[in-house]
Design an enzyme around this catalytic site. Sequence first.
Site, short mmCIF file in Angstrom:
data_model
loop_
_atom_site.label_atom_id
_atom_site.label_comp_id
_atom_site.label_asym_id
_atom_site.label_seq_id
_atom_site.Cartn_x
_atom_site.Cartn_y
_atom_site.Cartn_z
N CYS A 23 0.85 -1.19 0.00
CA CYS A 23 0.00 0.00 0.00
C CYS A 23 0.88 1.25 0.00
O CYS A 23 2.11 1.17 0.04
CB CYS A 23 -0.93 0.01 1.21
SG CYS A 23 -0.05 0.17 2.79
N CYS A 83 3.45 1.66 2.71
CA CYS A 83 4.73 0.98 2.43
C CYS A 83 5.63 1.88 1.57
O CYS A 83 6.83 2.00 1.81
CB CYS A 83 4.48 -0.35 1.71
SG CYS A 83 3.38 -1.49 2.54
N ASP A 116 7.09 21.12 -36.98
CA ASP A 116 8.21 21.46 -37.85
C ASP A 116 7.93 20.82 -39.22
O ASP A 116 7.20 19.84 -39.32
CB ASP A 116 9.50 20.90 -37.25
CG ASP A 116 10.70 21.16 -38.13
OD1 ASP A 116 10.84 22.29 -38.63
OD2 ASP A 116 11.49 20.22 -38.34
N ASP A 149 12.22 17.49 -34.79
CA ASP A 149 13.19 16.41 -34.95
C ASP A 149 14.07 16.22 -33.73
O ASP A 149 14.89 15.31 -33.70
CB ASP A 149 14.05 16.61 -36.20
CG ASP A 149 14.91 17.86 -36.14
OD1 ASP A 149 14.98 18.47 -35.05
OD2 ASP A 149 15.51 18.23 -37.15
N ASP A 205 15.38 21.68 -33.09
CA ASP A 205 14.12 22.15 -32.53
C ASP A 205 14.09 22.04 -31.01
O ASP A 205 13.04 22.25 -30.40
CB ASP A 205 12.95 21.33 -33.11
CG ASP A 205 12.73 21.62 -34.58
OD1 ASP A 205 12.83 22.79 -34.97
OD2 ASP A 205 12.48 20.67 -35.34
#
Length: 736
Positions: free
Chosen positions: A3, A6, A424, A631, A635
């Site tokens: 849970c 933990c 692009d 790319d 960019d």
Amino acid sequence: MHCASCVATVERAMQRVPGVDQCDVNLARGRASVRYDPEQTDPDAIAAAISSTGYAASAQAVTRQPPSQGGQVIAARAWLRRAIVGLILWLPAELLHWTLYLLDVHRWHGPMSWLGLATSSAAIVYIGHAFYTSAWSALMRRTANMDTLIAMGTTTAFLYSLVAFSGSLLGWWTAPDLYFMESTGLLTLISLGHWLEARARHSAGAAIEELLNLAPDTALRLDDDGQPREISVADLDIDDRLLVRPGDRIPIDGEVVDGRSSVDESMITGEPLPVTRQPGDAVIGGTLNHDGRLVIRATRVGSETALAQIIKLVEHAQASKPPVQRLADRIAAVFVPIVLLIALVTGIAWYVWGSANLPMQTLVWGRIANAVCSVLLIACPCALGLAVPAALMVATGMGARRGILIRDINQLQSAERINTIVLDKTGTVTLGRPIVRSIHAMDGHAEEEVLRLAAAAERFSAHPLARAIVESAQQRGIQLAEPGDFRSEPGLGVAARVVGREILVGNAEWLATNGAAQPPAMDAQPGSPVHIAAKSDAGAVSLLGTIIIFDDIKRDSREAIAELHQLGLRTVLLTGDQRPAAEAIAREVGIDEVRAQVSPAEKAAVIRELQAAQPSSQGRGTPRRVAMVGDGINDAPALSAADLGIAIGSGSDIAKEAGGIVLVSGSLLGVPAAIKLSRAAMRTIRQNLFFAFLYNVLAIPLASFGLLSPLIAAAAMALSDISVIGNALLLRRNKI
């Protein structure tokens, strides 16, 4: 781990280690991702700190492939054994009890109580051992977890029944209601739930297992005599020559040096159709060779292969946490102490009310045991801790199968809010392989002369358009002179002295900067005009001609743009190309808006401008959320500035890509698929969180008022975990 408590315990243990900078614990995968200062600590010390809290841990470097889920399989089998033993102890006794009850046979009341005592004692010793060990370990660390609640609930039911049964045998009170079989049943149902949960977790995390199974363990290396020898893939080195037979999986990233074949790359790139590979082509380790014999040269080995990089990215995405999960974890981490307080208040309230309203004290304690036990069991926050990671595991696995790699899990959450897609042009909407489409010579110059002068001036340029001009000249067999006095202006053009003449090659702005007249307009077409001019020693500039360079549109760009529009997204083409050429491309694929003649350095500013603009179609006051698709190299600033960065990758070069999401195949269809995946994943996460919160909000009051039995509470708790993971698995039905 069971849970969120933990998870919180493990994270606190790591954060106390000097040098640990960041740690993320994934409950569904049972793994932790840690960033630390190697000068202050090491992985073994971090693992030891975790192990000291009672959760066995071992360190693994991120450069290695992640292990299989064998540990989860072993745990699932252990829970199945406990569940089977529990069913053998509980189910026959429970059926017999109800049969006798319905037949109104009272003489068996005493023997059934003894049978309940025997079966529940055996269940607590064998099945309960795992819960009690974990609860005791948590107590020694002055904390609590889900097993604390289960152990306390089971103990409450058993001890009350033992005391009540013993008192009735001694004649202190009449035969009370006993919960022996309920304690056995709840341990059985919880164990059964853990087994089903473990199986569901394994299924949710199967994507990594499938990726691991793609890579063969051995390869056929060719020796100096050209004879194949089978060796382990781990022993391969760069430049080794390997034989790949039809039907074999390619063992490593490489380059084809001999042969021709169709290769199925679908599991890596998401592309369903096989691709032809021949000498000079790159191949990806783990892909399937179909029908031809290939000899490849190894170019990447070990952790540098595309498959290893993909596995590492998927593993990282599954180990990290988006903001919505961090919020859920903070709430769930304090749930256990709150539940213990509610159980205490419930017990006191029932004692006060029962003492005044119930005729016998044994009934009072019976109601207290029933209500407290039910509260402790039904309030376990397992579902809350699993709600987000289970959905993320399935989503990242689905993405990996489609060639959609999520590098930053926060971006998955951001993607659903996107309303504007900026693309692009070169390499994104188009193939990124420009070719010379036509040459328009002027003032009596020959086409070949225009091409020869332009190619000579562009010989030292790395621009894609320049390479297209040079390659066209070489294909025609034109001898190129050595250029001198070369100079370049990014985004505009180049100048160089060729055979005693200064040659200018570039766009209209470049020519105007150097004193040339405006070149004649070209017909709008999907191509980039590159103008060529000569400058005399006196400074006069004469136009020699124009070369139209064409970059073909990807076959699926039109379909991808149409899908983006169906999703209600506005599309923008962002390019450094000339406006007529950019507008022609936009018209052909259906893009809404064009931003042309933008340099790489200016693209990030355009992204910020679009973010600040008020959208025209999403409604007043709705902020514009922008995704940038590029790319991943020039960019990169725009990808970082956008709300969501989607990098068009390649199957053989994953690690160098930028952006929160990487499309391995390079197909633009991955963009709408990523948006659909994000929307489906976030919808599932909200459903899971809603059901988990609703379950606890409704169930705790019912249990507190004594309207639920411990057995029903145990079944409901187990069912909540399974339902959350099951709902996450339903994500697979979404078509992306």
